[in-house]
Structures are given as C-alpha cells and as structure tokens.
Design a protein around this motif. Structure first.
Motif: not given
Length: 771
Positions: A574-578, A609-616, A620-624
């Motif tokens: 998630y941290g490297d996904r932007l 939806v699922t990759c920008a804001l994963p439930a677990d 991250n603001e920029n991902a949102a």
C-alpha cells in the motif's frame, strides 16, 4: 412565399458535438457524433412529434460522417454507412444493435473520414478524408474500385455523387474537382476539370434543376460565402449572409438551398436571397440534411443536439418545446470576437427594437441593455420583428487582456516554428474557438499539410490551459482538468446561468515522466528485496513502456497492459502503490479501461475503492485522492458512466468514507487535491442524474449529504465552486430528495466563506432553486 421552418423535435442523447446527419426515410434520421456513436432516431406515432433514439454503432473515436444506402434486394433494411477518426468506413444494418458486428469494414483511408455520399442509383459510395484521398467503393465487392486523384495530401472536406458516372470533390486546397468515373486508368481517375475558388471548400451540394442561377453545384467556404457554379467552372452567383465558416449545404425539394455554419445559424436561400435564419443555442451548426419527400430538415450542432425543423403545420413541436428552444437561444452566450469590435457607448438601447425595422433577413443588431449587458438580435423578415439570440460575452476564461493581430482582437497570438531558419508563423486564437477548426484554418492559410493538424491543435490546447471553471482570471496550467474554453465534447462558452451543469469533467493532466519513473524504481526495490511474486519481469516492463507511449500520444491503450495495471495496484504494498493508482486513474478515462473486468479483483471502480483505501491499512490521503480521481474520470466514456450508474452505491460509499460521512474521520479534510477530486466525482454524479436521470432517490440524497459536509467545512474557492455546482445540478433535477437537509444553510455558509464572485454567483443560483 413558403412558410417558415419551425422546430419539430429535439433529438437528445448524444454526449458531444453532432457532426453529421442524414434522413434514412421521412420518419427515420441518422446522426454521427464526437461521442463515438452513430444513432438512429425513429419518429413515434404520437403528437406532438417525438423521436426514439437507439445506438447503431459505438466506437473508440469520433464519428464525423454518415450516409444511408437505400433498401435493395440484398439489403432489405438498407445500410448505415459511417466514417470518422479511426479511418475505417463502417457498414451496418439500421436494425443492428451497437454490440452487433458490422456488415463490412471498408479499409483504405489513412486519416479521419470526414465526408460520405451515395450515388443516386445506389451503385457506389464516395468517401473523402483528411489524408487527401477520395475513394469510390463498390458495395457489391465491398472494396475501393477507384481513387479520385489530384488532392495532393490536402483534406477532401466534401464529396458529391452527382449521378451514376460523375463525382465532385471539395478540397482544402481551394479547389473543386469534377471526375468522370468512366475515365479511369489503373484504378485512378484524374479530374475532368478543376474549379479554383477563393477559399477552402468545406461543403458541396447539387443545385436543383430550375434554380434561377442555372447553377449545377454550390460550394461553402471558410470565408462565409456560398458560391454557385456551373460544371464548366463558370461562377453564376454568390450567397452572402453567414458571418463565419460555412460547413454544410443541402437542397430542398422546393429548389431552395440550406446552409449551416460556425455563426450558429442555419439559413434558407430562395434564389440568391436568404429567406430565413434559424439561430441555434450552440457555437457551431456543423451539419444540415433535408428529406426530399417532406422537405423537413435536420441539423447537428456543437451542443450535442440534433434538431428537426418543418414547414408542415401538423409536425410543429408543442408550444412548451418551442418556448424552451427560443429561451435557450436567448440565454446562449455569443463570444465577442465572433462579432468583431463593439463600441458599447455607441450602441442603441432597447427602444431601437420597436422603433426600427431591419432591412434584410438575418441582419444582426447589438443592443445595450439597461443593466449594461450587450445583447444580439437578428431580423426576421417573415415575422417582421427582432429576435433575441443571446448575450455577448468575452470568451470563456478570457483574462480580458486581448492581443491585436491583423486588425482583430485575440486572447492569444502564438509564434509557431514550422521550419528551421524561417521566421515563425503567427497563430491567432480565441478561447471560445474550437482548437481543431482554428488549427485547420491556420494550416490552410499557410498552405501547410493537414498532417500537422493534430500537432497544431494539441499545441493550442496545451498552451491555453489557463482558466478554471467559470473563473475570469487565471495563471498557469490548471492540473484539475477545468479548462473553460470550448473544445469538442466540452461545455459551450460561459453562459449567464451555470446551473444545471451539463458536461462531465475529468482530471486528466498527468506527469507521465515522474509516474513511470516512480513505478520502475518501486519495481527495482521489489526485485532487490526478493519480492519476485510482485515485481515485473523485463517483458512486462516493455508492456509498461508501450502503455506510457500510448498515454502520451493519445493513442488507444494496449489491452495487454490492463492486466499489468491490475497487478501493480493490487499486489504492491500500500505504501508503494501511489504511482500505480495514478496510472489507474489515467486509464479510467478510456472505454477500454472502463470495460476492464478482472476475475479476482473486479472492475476499475472496484480497484479504485479497494486499492486506494484497503480495509486493513491506515488511509493515505494521496491514495484516497487517486481513488476519487479514478471515479471522476470514469465519466469520460459511456462505458464508464454505465459502470458508475450500475455500481453507484460503491462510488458514493467511497466519497462518504473520504468526506467522513461514514466509516471514520474525513481523510484529507483540508487537503485541496483530495477535496477537488471528491467534488469533481460528486459533480459528475450529479450530471449523471441530470442528463441520464440515473441514481435512485436514496443515492441522490446520500450524494447531497456528502456535498453538505464539504460546503459546511471548507473555504477554498475551487472546492466550494465545484460542490455548489454539483449540489445545484442535483437541486435542479430532484429537489425532493433533499427535504429535511440543511441545504439553505450549507449554501449561505459557502457564499459567505467564498472569496470569489463566481462562488457567490453560483450560490445565488442554488438559493433560487430552493427558495
């Protein structure tokens, strides 16, 4: 004297400029549009007249030409023949669905196919294109049987099949060519004769026998003049009245001619006299066609509407439709540069309109209203009165700082270097203009090949990215996709009223260099840390490179790259996904992106939806922000809008989570980029409600609540402006769903906090809708 044409019906459904129209029968009309569709409209039995529309063809590129091949033994329903930017001439049955295969695809053109005509006896079809080719196709063999020579890479704007053996072409090289199709050599026909004209030939039509001028053909030009010719090259008349480019010509069974052009008008000509002017609420009327049985005409315009006009009293629209059309013409904005320089102080007041008559049909008179506005009025000879056709405005997004060039004022005058060692050429441009039309005129004026067209149009587009939506001053490129100038498929120039918003916005500006560099750097890290399950192999890196090239050049995205995008947005940490999410929102604009369906991860909307804001993970603001931008960009295509409407709960749920309505605190509560992405998505959903009448009442209410939260807490002008437009568009369509909500309080609060006039102005429009 023949009766005036009156509006019969408006054909509503296209999402961009209607570029070509044709009658298949008195009760069936075909239209082709820059929304990449060809539609068939069938007249219903009820009165007043109405037409039911169906999509016959849906492609991935603009469709700019359409013709109907009449029913025959082999084709009892006839054939719909269309062409456009994808260079293919498509042949389909008129009863086909958009998902059905074409009967035939005619391949041969190398650029946009902009004109089609069918021989009166049905023996052949002619096509013309920007590649300088004119082709004669045999519909028995489904292939090119003749090439019409001589156009030397200049666009063939118009073709006419005069009879079973004579064809005529109109070309950007200021020439009309007449071809005898019986005289060919090695499949090529040289012109029998060439008529040299003073300007680019945009349209041609056959002149009915018995016309008082004795002409055989008529031509339309960029200089606003219609010229009448005999086939021997003798000019026998000129028709003056249009104020700008004339794009299209047709003839009526009465022997009259009809023309359409960039001055927003359709004009009817009896002999050499204009007997009626029909002003449209659009920037351009691109096309006009006539039915030879009924005498009805149909037009296609830059506002995405095709309109039927009739002289038959029983086919006139009802009073409400006529009044709506009249008021939309009156409410439309006329860019000042279309009318030349205006000295406000010397203009007469409203009294002039009752004291003085016009001297000719279509005469334009400016009036200075009591509130200081300038309105334009045209004289109707038949009605013996002045008709208000709109308010004169500075061009959309204009800074007010005009540049003089050859005695006219422009928003920009660019220096264009075409050749090393030669002085640059001057390219004047106004923000209200269509970049492709201005580019075409520039190339024609400087005798340059049309192969430069896309480059010049893109140059204009890139160098005029200045104005934010509704704002009069701006500085620098706007990364939020809000250029307010006129472009095909976007809104018309600014109107006195903004609401309801009719056009979808995208957030499409992207820094591909930084995006793809970041993706490749993350990939190197994954490889060095042993994450070979998630890392790309060299073959996949080359697929990624081909995707970048397609995005940068505007070509269709490679289908095989879609699976790759799915993998990196789902498998990478998630941290490297932007950067991968940024890539996802870029491909969401394209029909192929919107059609993506992964067996495990679902659609582009599911991924957003699922990759920008994963439930677990901690949000991250920029991902949102990237997730919201993806939702906004899905509105760019019909496929994307279908996906959004079918999965509206998911899209609205995502906006609710980011805004803090449900599921936790707001994400990026004061992050401008996040808020603009959310309000743009909400704005597009509200347009979906207004234009397509989609979303359930409960979904509309949830959308209004998201907007209320933003309006209650924010003070940034762009955020407030978009949220107010979205809310106002919802209110204009379905006020009932907001009952019990503090709508007036939200709007007044936003009006008080918004520093800019545009915010206060649209807030007042919103308040008028709820008062």
């Amino acid at each position: 004297m023949a009766a005036d044409f009156k509006l019969s019906a408006q054909l509503l459904g296209h999402e961009a400029d209607v570029r070509a129209v044709a009658f298949a029968s008195p009760d069936v009309i075909l239209s082709a549009s820059r929304d990449c569709t060809v539609r068939k409209w069938s007249r219903g039995p009820q009165m007043p007249p109405s037409f039911e529309g169906t999509i016959v063809s849906r492609g991935s590129e603009y469709v700019n030409s359409v013709a109907f091949y009449a029913a025959s033994f082999e084709h009892p329903n006839g054939l719909v023949i269309s062409g456009g930017k994808d260079t293919v001439v498509e042949v389909k049955s008129p009863i086909a669905a958009s998902t059905d295969q074409a009967e035939r695809l005619l391949i041969g053109h190398a650029h946009n196919v902009c004109t089609l005509d069918i021989a009166p006896d049905g023996s052949y079809v002619i096509s013309g294109g920007w590649d300088g080719q004119a082709r004669v196709w045999d519909l028995q063999k489904w292939e090119t049987v003749l090439m019409l020579a001589g156009h030397e890479d200049k666009a063939v704007w118009s073709v006419v099949a005069l009879d079973d053996k004579t064809a005529v072409t109109g070309c950007a090289d200021k020439s009309i060519r007449i071809f005898d199709l019986t005289q060919s050599s090695a499949g090529e026909v040289q012109p029998r004769s060439t008529i040299y004209t003073p300007d680019v030939v945009r349209g041609l039509c056959k002149v009915p026998k018995g016309h008082p001028s004795g002409a055989d053909i008529a031509s339309a030009s960029n200089d606003g003049t219609i010229r009448l010719w005999k086939l021997n090259g003798q000019q026998v008349g000129e028709l003056h009245g249009h104020d700008s480019f004339v794009y299209s010509l047709t003839s009526l069974p009465s022997g009259e001619l009809v023309s359409a052009g960039e001055d927003r008008t359709v004009r009817v000509w009896k002999g050499t006299e204009c007997v009626q002017t029909i002003t449209h609420p659009a920037i351009s009327v691109w096309t006009v066609a006539a039915n030879q049985d009924t005498g009805d005409i149909v037009t296609g315009a830059s506002d995405g509407v095709a309109r039927v006009f009739t002289r038959r009293p029983d086919q006139v629209a009802d009073k409400e439709t006529l009044a709506d059309f009249e008021s939309s013409v009156k409410a439309s904005a006329i860019p000042q540069q279309q009318l030349g320089s205006i000295n406000k102080e010397k203009l007469p007041g409203p009294d002039f309109l009752t004291a003085k008559s016009g001297t000719k049909e279509g005469q334009v008179q400016m009036i200075k209203e009591e509130n200081g506005n300038v309105t334009a009025h045209t004289w109707s000879m038949s009605q013996q009165q002045w008709i208000n056709v709109g308010t004169v405005v500075d061009s959309a997004g204009s800074t007010g700082r005009k540049v003089e060039y050859q005695g006219k004022s422009y928003d920009f005058v660019f220096d264009v270097d075409i050749e090393d060692g030669k002085p640059p050429l001057k390219l004047p441009y106004n923000l209200s203009e269509n970049p492709y039309e201005r580019a075409t005129k520039f190339l024609g004026d400087n005798e340059l090949p049309l192969t430069y067209l896309d480059n010049v149009a893109n140059f204009i587009t890139q160098n005029t990215k200045g104005a934010t939506l509704g704002q009069e001053d701006s500085s620098g490129p706007d990364p939020y996709g809000t250029e307010a100038r006129y472009r095909p498929g976007q809104s018309e120039s600014s109107r006195p009223n903004i609401l309801p918003q009719k056009e979808y916005l995208s957030i499409s500006a992207a820094k591909y260099e930084a995006m793809f560099t970041k993706i490749l750097n993350v990939n190197k890290t994954l490889i060095s840390s042993g994450r070979k399950d998630a890392a790309l192999n060299p073959g996949e890196e080359s697929v990624l490179l081909s995707l970048r090239e397609a995005l940068e050049s505007g070509r269709p995205i490679p289908v095989k790259s879609l699976d790759l995008v799915v993998r990196i947005v789902t498998a990478w940490p998630y941290g490297d996904r932007l950067a991968a999410l940024d890539l996802l929102r870029c491909i969401a604009r394209f029909p192929s992106g919107a059609q993506l369906s992964d067996a495990q991860h679902g659609s582009v909307l599911d991924l957003a939806v699922t990759c920008a804001l994963p439930a677990d993970s901690q949000p991250n603001e920029n991902a949102a922000m990237m997730g919201a931008r993806t939702i906004a960009n899905l509105s760019c295509s019909a496929d994307g809008r279908s996906l959004i409407s079918s999965e509206a709960n998911k899209a609205i749920g995502f906006l609710e989570r980011v805004a803090g309505v449900k599921g936790g605190d707001a994400i990026g509560k004061f992050n401008r980029n996040v808020l603009i992405a959310v309000t743009t998505s909400a704005l597009n959903l509200s347009v979906l409600v207004n234009k397509e009448k989609l979303l359930a009442p409960e979904q509309r209410r949830r959308l209004a609540i998201v907007l209320g939260v933003i309006l209650r807490d924010q003070s940034d002008s762009e955020v407030l402006y978009r949220a107010l437009i979205a809310l106002g568009t919802l209110l204009a369509t379905s006020k009932a769903e907001t009952n019990g909500l503090s709508v007036i309080e939200w709007i007044r609060g936003a009006k008080d906090r918004g520093a800019e006039d545009r915010v206060k102005s649209v807030a007042d429009e919103c308040l008028a809708l709820v008062s």
